[in-house]
Design a protein around this motif. Structure first.
Motif, mmCIF file in Angstrom:
data_model
loop_
_atom_site.group_PDB
_atom_site.id
_atom_site.type_symbol
_atom_site.label_atom_id
_atom_site.label_comp_id
_atom_site.label_asym_id
_atom_site.label_seq_id
_atom_site.Cartn_x
_atom_site.Cartn_y
_atom_site.Cartn_z
ATOM 1 N N PRO A 12 39.655 29.566 35.243
ATOM 2 C CA PRO A 12 39.874 30.644 34.288
ATOM 3 C C PRO A 12 39.485 30.185 32.881
ATOM 4 O O PRO A 12 39.806 29.061 32.470
ATOM 5 C CB PRO A 12 41.390 30.891 34.367
ATOM 6 C CG PRO A 12 41.807 30.371 35.691
ATOM 7 C CD PRO A 12 40.861 29.255 36.024
ATOM 8 N N ASP A 35 35.655 40.593 38.555
ATOM 9 C CA ASP A 35 36.906 41.043 37.913
ATOM 10 C C ASP A 35 36.725 42.451 37.331
ATOM 11 O O ASP A 35 37.612 43.309 37.437
ATOM 12 C CB ASP A 35 37.314 40.093 36.778
ATOM 13 C CG ASP A 35 38.051 38.856 37.273
ATOM 14 O OD1 ASP A 35 38.550 38.856 38.413
ATOM 15 O OD2 ASP A 35 38.121 37.874 36.499
ATOM 16 N N PHE A 57 45.685 41.943 45.187
ATOM 17 C CA PHE A 57 44.572 41.641 44.278
ATOM 18 C C PHE A 57 43.474 40.877 45.009
ATOM 19 O O PHE A 57 42.289 41.182 44.869
ATOM 20 C CB PHE A 57 45.055 40.833 43.061
ATOM 21 C CG PHE A 57 43.887 40.329 42.240
ATOM 22 C CD1 PHE A 57 43.197 41.176 41.390
ATOM 23 C CD2 PHE A 57 43.451 39.015 42.364
ATOM 24 C CE1 PHE A 57 42.087 40.726 40.670
ATOM 25 C CE2 PHE A 57 42.349 38.553 41.645
ATOM 26 C CZ PHE A 57 41.667 39.418 40.797
ATOM 27 N N ARG A 58 43.856 39.877 45.812
ATOM 28 C CA ARG A 58 42.843 39.063 46.505
ATOM 29 C C ARG A 58 42.031 39.908 47.498
ATOM 30 O O ARG A 58 40.839 39.642 47.699
ATOM 31 C CB ARG A 58 43.491 37.879 47.221
ATOM 32 C CG ARG A 58 44.176 36.868 46.303
ATOM 33 C CD ARG A 58 43.207 36.149 45.394
ATOM 34 N NE ARG A 58 43.899 35.280 44.423
ATOM 35 C CZ ARG A 58 43.369 34.886 43.283
ATOM 36 N NH1 ARG A 58 42.139 35.239 42.924
ATOM 37 N NH2 ARG A 58 44.044 34.123 42.465
ATOM 38 N N GLY A 78 35.811 35.932 39.681
ATOM 39 C CA GLY A 78 37.098 35.563 39.108
ATOM 40 C C GLY A 78 37.400 34.106 39.468
ATOM 41 O O GLY A 78 36.867 33.577 40.458
ATOM 42 N N GLY A 79 38.254 33.477 38.673
ATOM 43 C CA GLY A 79 38.530 32.047 38.851
ATOM 44 C C GLY A 79 39.042 31.670 40.232
ATOM 45 O O GLY A 79 38.780 30.567 40.723
ATOM 46 N N GLY A 80 39.773 32.587 40.886
ATOM 47 C CA GLY A 80 40.378 32.253 42.174
ATOM 48 C C GLY A 80 39.638 32.848 43.364
ATOM 49 O O GLY A 80 40.087 32.700 44.506
ATOM 50 N N LEU A 117 48.122 34.714 36.116
ATOM 51 C CA LEU A 117 48.484 33.395 36.637
ATOM 52 C C LEU A 117 48.622 32.356 35.533
ATOM 53 O O LEU A 117 49.025 31.224 35.783
ATOM 54 C CB LEU A 117 47.442 32.928 37.667
ATOM 55 C CG LEU A 117 47.389 33.755 38.952
ATOM 56 C CD1 LEU A 117 46.312 33.229 39.887
ATOM 57 C CD2 LEU A 117 48.742 33.740 39.671
ATOM 58 N N ARG A 132 42.124 23.568 42.750
ATOM 59 C CA ARG A 132 40.878 24.220 43.172
ATOM 60 C C ARG A 132 39.632 23.350 43.035
ATOM 61 O O ARG A 132 38.598 23.681 43.611
ATOM 62 C CB ARG A 132 40.646 25.477 42.324
ATOM 63 C CG ARG A 132 41.664 26.545 42.606
ATOM 64 C CD ARG A 132 41.467 27.676 41.626
ATOM 65 N NE ARG A 132 42.450 28.721 41.802
ATOM 66 C CZ ARG A 132 42.575 29.739 40.972
ATOM 67 N NH1 ARG A 132 41.785 29.822 39.910
ATOM 68 N NH2 ARG A 132 43.487 30.653 41.208
HETATM 69 O O1 LIG Z 1 42.172 32.089 38.440
HETATM 70 C C1 LIG Z 1 42.571 33.138 39.005
HETATM 71 O O2 LIG Z 1 43.172 33.122 40.091
HETATM 72 C C2 LIG Z 1 42.258 34.421 38.356
HETATM 73 C C3 LIG Z 1 41.270 34.458 37.392
HETATM 74 C C4 LIG Z 1 40.803 35.707 36.785
HETATM 75 O O3 LIG Z 1 39.380 35.658 36.688
HETATM 76 C C5 LIG Z 1 41.237 36.929 37.588
HETATM 77 O O4 LIG Z 1 40.462 37.069 38.755
HETATM 78 C C6 LIG Z 1 42.689 36.852 37.946
HETATM 79 O O5 LIG Z 1 43.432 36.824 36.751
HETATM 80 C C7 LIG Z 1 42.993 35.619 38.807
#
Ligand SMILES: O=C(O)C1=C[C@@H](O)[C@@H](O)[C@H](O)C1
Ligand SMILES: Nc1ncnc2c1ncn2[C@@H]1O[C@H](COP(=O)(O)OP(=O)(O)OP(=O)(O)O)[C@@H](O)[C@H]1O
Ligand SMILES: [Mg+2]
Length: 173
Positions: A12, A35, A57-58, A78-80, A117, A132
């Motif tokens: 993120p 996102d 969300f996932r 997105g980061g996750g 998060l 991660r």
């Molecule tokens: O690191 C994450 O899990 C996220 C990062 C953002 O890009 C969003 O996809 C969301 O806030 C979750």
């Protein structure tokens, strides 16, 4: 089937969305930010987490990623998003750029409440990234650090790498 020119992954606030926008403009290729797709389809990310939970969300995110990977575009995830096993599998066949950022540099970038998060700040970011990093590293064809240097210069470096045929260089420390 068309596939992405490049896909950005990373922590993120590592700069995926901003850099992808610049790379897309330089190459004159459409950009898809997963996102943004989720927000357009389902509303603000923080509201989805609060009202429906992370699993929902996932699922929305996976659908957006699956669709994005079927376009000739610059794609920022997105980061996750890489936590999803099907996304990990899909990313083995497209050029993937990992963006990294130091803990010191990211601190001032994560005050925005739109990242549910990271409500606990830098400690939460550090834990997420440590957990991660093995996945990010495994998937990365090349890595660019965004801690210093301006966004345009970093985007130009990435375009040079794309223009040279996206050779696999892995993760630089
Ligand atoms: O690191 C994450 O899990 C996220 C990062 C953002 O890009 C969003 O996809 C969301 O806030 C979750
Ligand atoms: N090299 C840089 N120099 C200065 N600021 C930067 C740099 N890279 C990114 N930023 C800033 O960091 C913030 C986060 O960038 P961005 O939204 O592109 O991150 P992201 O990786 O897409 O995050 P997320 O995973 O939450 O979607 C933005 O405010 C952006 O302007
Ligand atoms: Mg982003």
């Amino acid at each position: 089937m068309p596939s992405p020119v490049v896909v950005f992954i990373g922590a993120p606030a590592s700069g995926k969305s901003k850099i992808a926008k610049r790379v897309a403009a330089l190459l004159q290729v459409p950009r898809i930010d997963t996102d943004k797709v989720v927000v357009a389809e389902h509303g603000p990310i923080a509201d989805i987490f609060d009202n429906s939970g992370e699993a929902t969300f996932r699922a929305y995110e996976r659908a957006a990623v699956k669709d994005a990977l079927q376009h000739r575009a610059i794609v920022s995830l997105g980061g996750g998003a890489v936590l999803d096993p099907d996304t990990q599998k899909d990313l083995t066949t497209v050029p993937v750029v990992l963006l990294t950022v130091s803990e010191e540099a990211v601190a001032s970038r994560i005050s925005d409440p739109k990242r549910p998060l990271l409500r606990d700040g830098i400690e939460a970011w550090k834990k997420l990234v440590a957990a991660r990093m093995p996945i990010y590293s495994e998937l990365a064809w090349n890595t660019f650090d965004t801690s210093a240097g301006d966004l345009d210069a970093i985007a130009e470096d990435i375009v040079s790498w794309i223009s040279s045929g996206t050779p696999r260089q892995g993760v630089s420390s």
